[in-house]
Design a protein around this motif. Structure first.
Motif, PDB file in Angstrom:
ATOM      1  N   LEU A 402     147.453 -35.551  62.968  1.00  0.00           N
ATOM      2  CA  LEU A 402     146.048 -35.474  62.593  1.00  0.00           C
ATOM      3  C   LEU A 402     145.870 -36.041  61.189  1.00  0.00           C
ATOM      4  O   LEU A 402     146.829 -36.247  60.451  1.00  0.00           O
ATOM      5  CB  LEU A 402     145.580 -34.017  62.611  1.00  0.00           C
ATOM      6  N   ASN A 403     144.609 -36.293  60.816  1.00  0.00           N
ATOM      7  CA  ASN A 403     144.358 -36.590  59.406  1.00  0.00           C
ATOM      8  C   ASN A 403     144.404 -35.284  58.614  1.00  0.00           C
ATOM      9  O   ASN A 403     144.298 -34.187  59.171  1.00  0.00           O
ATOM     10  CB  ASN A 403     143.034 -37.315  59.204  1.00  0.00           C
ATOM     11  N   THR A 404     144.619 -35.404  57.311  1.00  0.00           N
ATOM     12  CA  THR A 404     144.527 -34.221  56.460  1.00  0.00           C
ATOM     13  C   THR A 404     143.052 -33.942  56.208  1.00  0.00           C
ATOM     14  O   THR A 404     142.345 -34.807  55.683  1.00  0.00           O
ATOM     15  CB  THR A 404     145.237 -34.443  55.116  1.00  0.00           C
ATOM     16  N   PRO A 405     142.553 -32.770  56.576  1.00  0.00           N
ATOM     17  CA  PRO A 405     141.141 -32.482  56.308  1.00  0.00           C
ATOM     18  C   PRO A 405     140.825 -32.633  54.826  1.00  0.00           C
ATOM     19  O   PRO A 405     141.621 -32.238  53.963  1.00  0.00           O
ATOM     20  CB  PRO A 405     140.996 -31.026  56.766  1.00  0.00           C
ATOM     21  N   ILE A 406     139.685 -33.215  54.544  1.00  0.00           N
ATOM     22  CA  ILE A 406     139.308 -33.453  53.150  1.00  0.00           C
ATOM     23  C   ILE A 406     139.293 -32.144  52.364  1.00  0.00           C
ATOM     24  O   ILE A 406     139.749 -32.085  51.214  1.00  0.00           O
ATOM     25  CB  ILE A 406     137.938 -34.154  53.082  1.00  0.00           C
ATOM     26  N   GLU A 407     138.802 -31.082  52.993  1.00  0.00           N
ATOM     27  CA  GLU A 407     138.723 -29.801  52.292  1.00  0.00           C
ATOM     28  C   GLU A 407     140.109 -29.308  51.886  1.00  0.00           C
ATOM     29  O   GLU A 407     140.311 -28.808  50.776  1.00  0.00           O
ATOM     30  CB  GLU A 407     138.032 -28.755  53.180  1.00  0.00           C
ATOM     31  N   SER A 408     141.079 -29.451  52.799  1.00  0.00           N
ATOM     32  CA  SER A 408     142.439 -29.014  52.499  1.00  0.00           C
ATOM     33  C   SER A 408     143.058 -29.882  51.415  1.00  0.00           C
ATOM     34  O   SER A 408     143.699 -29.380  50.480  1.00  0.00           O
ATOM     35  CB  SER A 408     143.292 -29.069  53.771  1.00  0.00           C
ATOM     36  N   LEU A 409     142.864 -31.189  51.531  1.00  0.00           N
ATOM     37  CA  LEU A 409     143.442 -32.112  50.559  1.00  0.00           C
ATOM     38  C   LEU A 409     142.914 -31.823  49.153  1.00  0.00           C
ATOM     39  O   LEU A 409     143.679 -31.724  48.184  1.00  0.00           O
ATOM     40  CB  LEU A 409     143.121 -33.543  50.984  1.00  0.00           C
ATOM     41  N   GLU A 410     141.600 -31.677  49.033  1.00  0.00           N
ATOM     42  CA  GLU A 410     141.005 -31.468  47.709  1.00  0.00           C
ATOM     43  C   GLU A 410     141.310 -30.075  47.159  1.00  0.00           C
ATOM     44  O   GLU A 410     141.315 -29.877  45.938  1.00  0.00           O
ATOM     45  CB  GLU A 410     139.498 -31.700  47.781  1.00  0.00           C
ATOM     46  N   MET A 411     141.584 -29.121  48.040  1.00  0.00           N
ATOM     47  CA  MET A 411     141.930 -27.777  47.586  1.00  0.00           C
ATOM     48  C   MET A 411     143.358 -27.719  47.043  1.00  0.00           C
ATOM     49  O   MET A 411     143.641 -27.015  46.071  1.00  0.00           O
ATOM     50  CB  MET A 411     141.776 -26.781  48.740  1.00  0.00           C
ATOM     51  N   HIS A 412     144.257 -28.498  47.650  1.00  0.00           N
ATOM     52  CA  HIS A 412     145.666 -28.415  47.286  1.00  0.00           C
ATOM     53  C   HIS A 412     146.074 -29.389  46.182  1.00  0.00           C
ATOM     54  O   HIS A 412     147.061 -29.138  45.479  1.00  0.00           O
ATOM     55  CB  HIS A 412     146.546 -28.679  48.515  1.00  0.00           C
ATOM     56  N   TYR A 413     145.361 -30.499  46.029  1.00  0.00           N
ATOM     57  CA  TYR A 413     145.834 -31.568  45.152  1.00  0.00           C
ATOM     58  C   TYR A 413     144.716 -32.051  44.224  1.00  0.00           C
ATOM     59  O   TYR A 413     143.528 -31.932  44.556  1.00  0.00           O
ATOM     60  CB  TYR A 413     146.337 -32.752  45.990  1.00  0.00           C
ATOM     61  N   PRO A 414     145.083 -32.638  43.071  1.00  0.00           N
ATOM     62  CA  PRO A 414     144.067 -33.158  42.135  1.00  0.00           C
ATOM     63  C   PRO A 414     143.520 -34.508  42.601  1.00  0.00           C
ATOM     64  O   PRO A 414     143.726 -35.554  41.974  1.00  0.00           O
ATOM     65  CB  PRO A 414     144.841 -33.270  40.818  1.00  0.00           C
ATOM     66  N   LEU A 415     142.836 -34.479  43.732  1.00  0.00           N
ATOM     67  CA  LEU A 415     142.298 -35.674  44.367  1.00  0.00           C
ATOM     68  C   LEU A 415     140.874 -35.411  44.825  1.00  0.00           C
ATOM     69  O   LEU A 415     140.489 -34.266  45.101  1.00  0.00           O
ATOM     70  CB  LEU A 415     143.136 -36.063  45.596  1.00  0.00           C
ATOM     71  N   ARG A 416     140.118 -36.484  44.936  1.00  0.00           N
ATOM     72  CA  ARG A 416     138.793 -36.410  45.543  1.00  0.00           C
ATOM     73  C   ARG A 416     138.663 -37.585  46.511  1.00  0.00           C
ATOM     74  O   ARG A 416     139.009 -38.720  46.167  1.00  0.00           O
ATOM     75  CB  ARG A 416     137.695 -36.480  44.481  1.00  0.00           C
ATOM     76  N   ILE A 417     138.193 -37.314  47.713  1.00  0.00           N
ATOM     77  CA  ILE A 417     137.974 -38.383  48.685  1.00  0.00           C
ATOM     78  C   ILE A 417     136.575 -38.945  48.465  1.00  0.00           C
ATOM     79  O   ILE A 417     135.571 -38.253  48.654  1.00  0.00           O
ATOM     80  CB  ILE A 417     138.139 -37.868  50.126  1.00  0.00           C
ATOM     81  N   ARG A 418     136.516 -40.199  48.050  1.00  0.00           N
ATOM     82  CA  ARG A 418     135.236 -40.844  47.747  1.00  0.00           C
ATOM     83  C   ARG A 418     134.529 -41.324  49.012  1.00  0.00           C
ATOM     84  O   ARG A 418     133.297 -41.312  49.086  1.00  0.00           O
ATOM     85  CB  ARG A 418     135.471 -42.026  46.803  1.00  0.00           C
ATOM     86  N   SER A 419     135.303 -41.780  49.989  1.00  0.00           N
ATOM     87  CA  SER A 419     134.703 -42.198  51.257  1.00  0.00           C
ATOM     88  C   SER A 419     135.740 -42.103  52.354  1.00  0.00           C
ATOM     89  O   SER A 419     136.943 -42.217  52.108  1.00  0.00           O
ATOM     90  CB  SER A 419     134.157 -43.629  51.173  1.00  0.00           C
TER      91      SER A 419
END
Length: 512
Positions: A402-419
């Motif tokens: 699966l893809n990494t859900p944006i919510e999980s990614l941004e909660m765990h790492y210093p990242l922001r998904i712009r698009s």
């Protein structure tokens, strides 16, 4: 067993694999396992032959099926043992994929093995994500030869300490989750054998493989006899070698199928080399796709396939070749080459090429407290077929994550998904269009190191029957193009953009 009894037995052993996967997912710490589901579970008989698996990751399962007989021989197994390995030249794929194997005994008799394989975003490489642009295996992290982590139910402290040396709080938690999954598998199998009896269980396993072979040979009979060849290219190895050839000849005879890789490039300096188990997994996958959906996943399904793979070639590399990307990128091109060959034999069944890459993105910061590692693969377009367009924004062929859900990614790492969007129009045009790829943009909130290992940036996913190819992928940082394989340091506010390839189109004429 009657046909009904065999069907029930197949469902029961497959459900054990599924429960193992559920335990692994629920107990895991890292998003790579619990969110992306980058793991696989399977069951093997006492000789190491596959007899059941869950629908997890093709490259994991095919390579385990090919290598397990060698893995389990030479070990004096005892109840409660758990063996770990990741060495690509001793049954593994690449170092981040760590396999745990446990025997199951009933009444003191060894009846088989349970196994799971999971991708660890940190396996000790110097670069975050443990997917470096490497030239030797040792640069890719901790090499684990077949090693007992648990002996007769007791943890081997010295081996656990080695794993504890890997940075990141998730590592030991993920290994514990893998151990738990195996323990559940052993318990469920033991319960099943006690209900059925050992003799009936062993007979059932043999019947699964015999049934799988009958189904496979029935499909073999529908493929016209002959020799079908195809060549495809890897973009590069990340170290300066470009247009690396994978050449395949599929020879179909009454007795079986031979897949010959003679003419494939020699192993290269970069990390796109494959161990033989990965090449076998890619070949097995192609033929598994031709079988009925309800075909059991077992060794019998592949018994009619033989491989001829030159030693020291890209697809049968020798130690100490770097293999980090062979598992994830070269395996995809092997699929393209084998399906390309089969498209001449059964053109009404084989689709055009899918995106042909997993678009690997690894990143993190080992100097930060606490350190972090992140890894994911990004979906793209699948190839169109004679009867339907390709699917857009899907994982294809050798990966099934699966893809990494944006919510999980941004909660765990210093990242922001712009698009995160479809890359519209990237699929090849034809009577049936190829599927579109994706666009994913990462904004960095802290300094980080990034590794990209991507393919189909200079070559294209091929079409069939005079349609157009899928568009190549693109990588960029703040709008400036990046090569398909690179390592770089980024600063806060910078934006990494990955545009994945579309699938090839099929046919000319009025679109369906």
């Amino acid at each position: 067993m009657s046909p009904i009894e065999l069907t029930i037995f197949i469902s029961r052993v497959e459900s054990i694999c599924q429960e193992m996967g559920a335990v692994l997912r629920q107990a895991a710490f890292s998003p790579n396992i619990k969110d992306r589901l980058d793991f696989s579970c399977a069951l093997f008989n006492a000789s190491g032959e596959l007899f059941a698996q869950a629908a997890h990751i093709p490259v994991h399962l095919g390579s385990m099926a090919y290598a397990m007989r060698d893995i389990v021989t030479g070990v004096e197994w005892r109840a409660g043992d758990i063996l770990a390995l990741n060495d690509p030249f001793l049954g593994g794929t690449h170092l981040p994929d760590v396999t745990l194997v446990s025997p199951f005994f009933v009444g003191g008799k060894l009846l088989g093995f349970v196994a799971n394989r999971a991708h660890h975003a940190n396996i000790g490489a110097s670069s975050p994500g443990s997917m470096p642009i490497s030239t030797r295996l040792e640069e890719e992290g901790l090499v684990i030869p077949p090693t007992l982590l648990v002996q007769a139910g007791t943890l081997v402290a010295s081996e656990i300490e080695k794993l504890g040396g890997l940075q990141g709080a998730d590592v030991i938690g993920d290994f514990a989750a893998q151990m738990s999954a195996n323990r559940v598998g052993v318990e469920r199998l033991s319960d099943l054998v006690k209900k059925m009896g050992s003799a009936k269980f062993v007979d059932g396993v043999d019947e699964i493989n015999a049934y799988g072979e009958r189904l496979a040979r029935a499909v073999l009979a529908t493929i016209p006899k002959g020799r079908y060849a195809y060549s495809d290219l890897m973009d590069d190895d990340g170290c300066g070698t470009e247009n690396i050839v994978i050449k395949v000849a599929v020879v179909v005879e009454d007795s079986g199928i031979t897949v010959d890789f003679e003419g494939t490039s020699r192993q290269v300096q970069g990390n796109i080399n494959c161990p033989l188990s990965v090449a076998a997994a890619a070949v097995f996958y192609c033929f598994r796709c031709l079988l009925p959906e309800n075909t059991p996943a077992c060794a019998g399904v592949f018994s009619f396939i033989s491989l001829r793979v030159p030693l020291g070639s890209l697809v049968n590399a020798t130690r100490p070749a770097a293999t980090a990307a062979g598992n994830v990128e070269t395996s995809m091109r092997i699929v393209d080459a084998v399906l390309g060959a089969l498209s001449s034999a059964i053109p009404d069944i084989i689709p055009a090429a899918s995106q042909g890459t997993m678009n690997n993105v690894a990143m993190g910061n080992h100097d930060r407290v606490p350190p972090w590692d992140y890894y994911e693969t990004i979906a793209g377009g699948s190839g169109a077929s004679m009867e339907s367009p390709g699917a857009s924004a899907v994982q294809t062929h050798m990966t099934n994550t699966l893809n990494t859900p944006i919510e999980s990614l941004e909660m765990h790492y210093p990242l922001r998904i712009r698009s995160y969007a479809l890359r519209r129009g990237s699929g090849g045009k034809g009577r049936c269009d190829g599927g579109d790829g994706l666009v994913r943009e990462f904004e960095f909130l802290e300094p980080a190191e990034v590794t990209l290992i991507t393919e189909r940036r200079t070559t294209v996913p091929w079409p069939l029957d005079h349609a157009a190819p899928g568009e190549s992928g693109l990588n960029s940082l703040d709008g400036e193009p990046l090569p398909g394989k690179c390592q770089l340091k980024v600063t806060p506010g910078q934006v990494l953009k990955v545009e994945t390839p579309g699938g090839g189109g099929f046919g000319r004429g009025t679109p369906l």
